[in-house]
Write a protein that holds these residues in place. Sequence first.
Motif, mmCIF file in Angstrom:
data_model
loop_
_atom_site.group_PDB
_atom_site.id
_atom_site.type_symbol
_atom_site.label_atom_id
_atom_site.label_comp_id
_atom_site.label_asym_id
_atom_site.label_seq_id
_atom_site.Cartn_x
_atom_site.Cartn_y
_atom_site.Cartn_z
ATOM 1 N N GLY A 257 0.828 -1.189 0.000
ATOM 2 C CA GLY A 257 0.000 0.000 0.000
ATOM 3 C C GLY A 257 0.859 1.234 0.000
ATOM 4 O O GLY A 257 2.094 1.156 -0.033
ATOM 5 N N PRO A 258 0.258 2.418 0.040
ATOM 6 C CA PRO A 258 1.017 3.669 -0.030
ATOM 7 C C PRO A 258 1.941 3.901 1.162
ATOM 8 O O PRO A 258 2.881 4.675 1.075
ATOM 9 C CB PRO A 258 -0.075 4.747 -0.107
ATOM 10 N N ARG A 259 1.668 3.242 2.272
ATOM 11 C CA ARG A 259 2.499 3.437 3.471
ATOM 12 C C ARG A 259 3.380 2.234 3.776
ATOM 13 O O ARG A 259 3.902 2.115 4.877
ATOM 14 C CB ARG A 259 1.604 3.752 4.670
ATOM 15 N N GLY A 260 3.519 1.344 2.832
ATOM 16 C CA GLY A 260 4.363 0.179 3.040
ATOM 17 C C GLY A 260 3.622 -1.103 2.740
ATOM 18 O O GLY A 260 2.578 -1.106 2.070
ATOM 19 N N THR A 261 4.148 -2.202 3.231
ATOM 20 C CA THR A 261 3.565 -3.521 3.002
ATOM 21 C C THR A 261 3.021 -4.076 4.301
ATOM 22 O O THR A 261 3.761 -4.211 5.285
ATOM 23 C CB THR A 261 4.618 -4.496 2.428
ATOM 24 N N THR A 275 3.463 -3.614 9.607
ATOM 25 C CA THR A 275 3.741 -2.933 8.340
ATOM 26 C C THR A 275 5.241 -2.767 8.175
ATOM 27 O O THR A 275 5.939 -2.392 9.114
ATOM 28 C CB THR A 275 3.071 -1.554 8.300
ATOM 29 N N VAL A 276 5.725 -3.070 6.976
ATOM 30 C CA VAL A 276 7.123 -2.819 6.623
ATOM 31 C C VAL A 276 7.160 -1.492 5.871
ATOM 32 O O VAL A 276 6.594 -1.387 4.776
ATOM 33 C CB VAL A 276 7.704 -3.941 5.756
ATOM 34 N N GLY A 277 7.802 -0.496 6.445
ATOM 35 C CA GLY A 277 7.803 0.829 5.845
ATOM 36 C C GLY A 277 8.525 0.917 4.510
ATOM 37 O O GLY A 277 7.961 1.395 3.527
ATOM 38 N N PRO A 278 9.777 0.456 4.405
ATOM 39 C CA PRO A 278 10.497 0.566 3.137
ATOM 40 C C PRO A 278 9.853 -0.312 2.062
ATOM 41 O O PRO A 278 9.391 -1.420 2.354
ATOM 42 C CB PRO A 278 11.907 0.056 3.474
ATOM 43 N N PRO A 279 9.813 0.154 0.825
ATOM 44 C CA PRO A 279 9.177 -0.631 -0.236
ATOM 45 C C PRO A 279 10.071 -1.756 -0.741
ATOM 46 O O PRO A 279 11.282 -1.754 -0.532
ATOM 47 C CB PRO A 279 8.936 0.415 -1.332
ATOM 48 N N GLY A 280 9.460 -2.717 -1.428
ATOM 49 C CA GLY A 280 10.222 -3.784 -2.057
ATOM 50 C C GLY A 280 10.033 -5.131 -1.391
ATOM 51 O O GLY A 280 9.954 -5.226 -0.164
#
Length: 454
Positions: A257-261, A275-280
């Motif tokens: 999502g827009p704020r992470g995964t 939630t994981v903040g950094p993307p990927g």
Amino acid sequence: MTALWSSAEIAAATNGRASLEFEARGVAFDSREVGPGDLFVALKGEATDGHRFVGQALSQGASGVLASQPVDGPHVLVSDTANALDALGVASRARTAAKVVGVTGSVGKTSVKEALFAAFDRAAPGRAHRSLKSYNNHVGVPLSLARMPRETRFGVFEMGMNHAGELAALTRLVRPHVALVTTVALAHGAFFADESAIADAKGEIFQGLEPGGTAIIPYDSPHRDRLIAAARPYAAEIVTFGRDPAADVHARDGVSGPRGTLVRAKLRSAELSFTVGPPGEHWVTNALAVLAVVEAAGGDLAAAGLALADLAGLPGRGQRITIHLPDGDALLIDESYNANPASMRATLAMLGQERGRKVAILGAMRELGPEEARHHADLAAPIAAAGVGLALLVGTEMKPLAEALEGRVEFVHVPDAAAAAAQASSLIAPGDAVLVKGSNSVGLAGVVDALAGG
């Protein structure tokens, strides 16, 4: 604040002789980093001698010097300062009651180390300690140990290597209760016969485990069984992590999502949604490794989940910067610190998830060995799969990749980072997502500075 070391403690640890009494609140071996109250360690290297900078260190507020020759100012005199720094690290490790974690891996070890520190510090504010920067070698590790406050509850130490045997020596200094291998991939391949040899070298980290210690191993790695075999003689427990449901710690599902995964993970003792903040996708795996370590170290899983949500990228390792252009902004993703084939693929896949035109500024991958040309050319497929609209290739080693991209992706090939920095700004447009990644020795940090400052 309680002193980190007294001159008497330094002398006792290093078998040295103090010129007079002083107290140190920190330890440094780079005179440019010396601050008030620090102990300056005057190391002798191939290129320079730290004793030349004693005056500078004292003028910057150093409280004392660890020296192998008499100097003007408070000091502890030892026969060899490198050996004395090791001894100081050993003494620091011996006096602590902290849970100690050792981290290594071909990809992600610094990011995971920082995430672990954030998790532990959230649960025990001010009582978590970790290696700063990438101080992970034969000098950086004892320095990081020597800097650990005596009241520390959780210590996290990064260990690196580019030759067999190096990790075995470092892990015996750190003596971790929990030892993690993030992943095994082709890095420093010029010094190893193949990836199996790299796996063996990474597996040396388990040799320093304290009795009753835990080994944390990537389940999805093709070298999993090799790492398990390396851990078995030293670890009381072996815990695996990964995306496969058979891993001891795994993700049941994940929604970006827009704020992470948002991830729902199964651990050995609990289930946790976080939630994981950094993307990927690679950060989901990193997060699973973090939770596996926190659980094994007896840390606070809920605090770890909150810390993972708040993580921000580090300079050179995923920091996201807004580039201000005359007609709008662009996104800069700074991965300039290091690169190997595995980390290149992971960050290109992450770039593919961004909005707007994708621009990849890619530097050469160094120390890959005789298959270097093939590994560079093989990046053509992940570049195309990420939907990259423009690639700026940096370094003569990128010629095979340039040839592989002909007719597939628009690209510009330049010889070095200076040429890339000169051209980069003119290639970026508002709305672009720009990835900068390459081996540190290529110097792409200068490209990041040019773009961010422009």
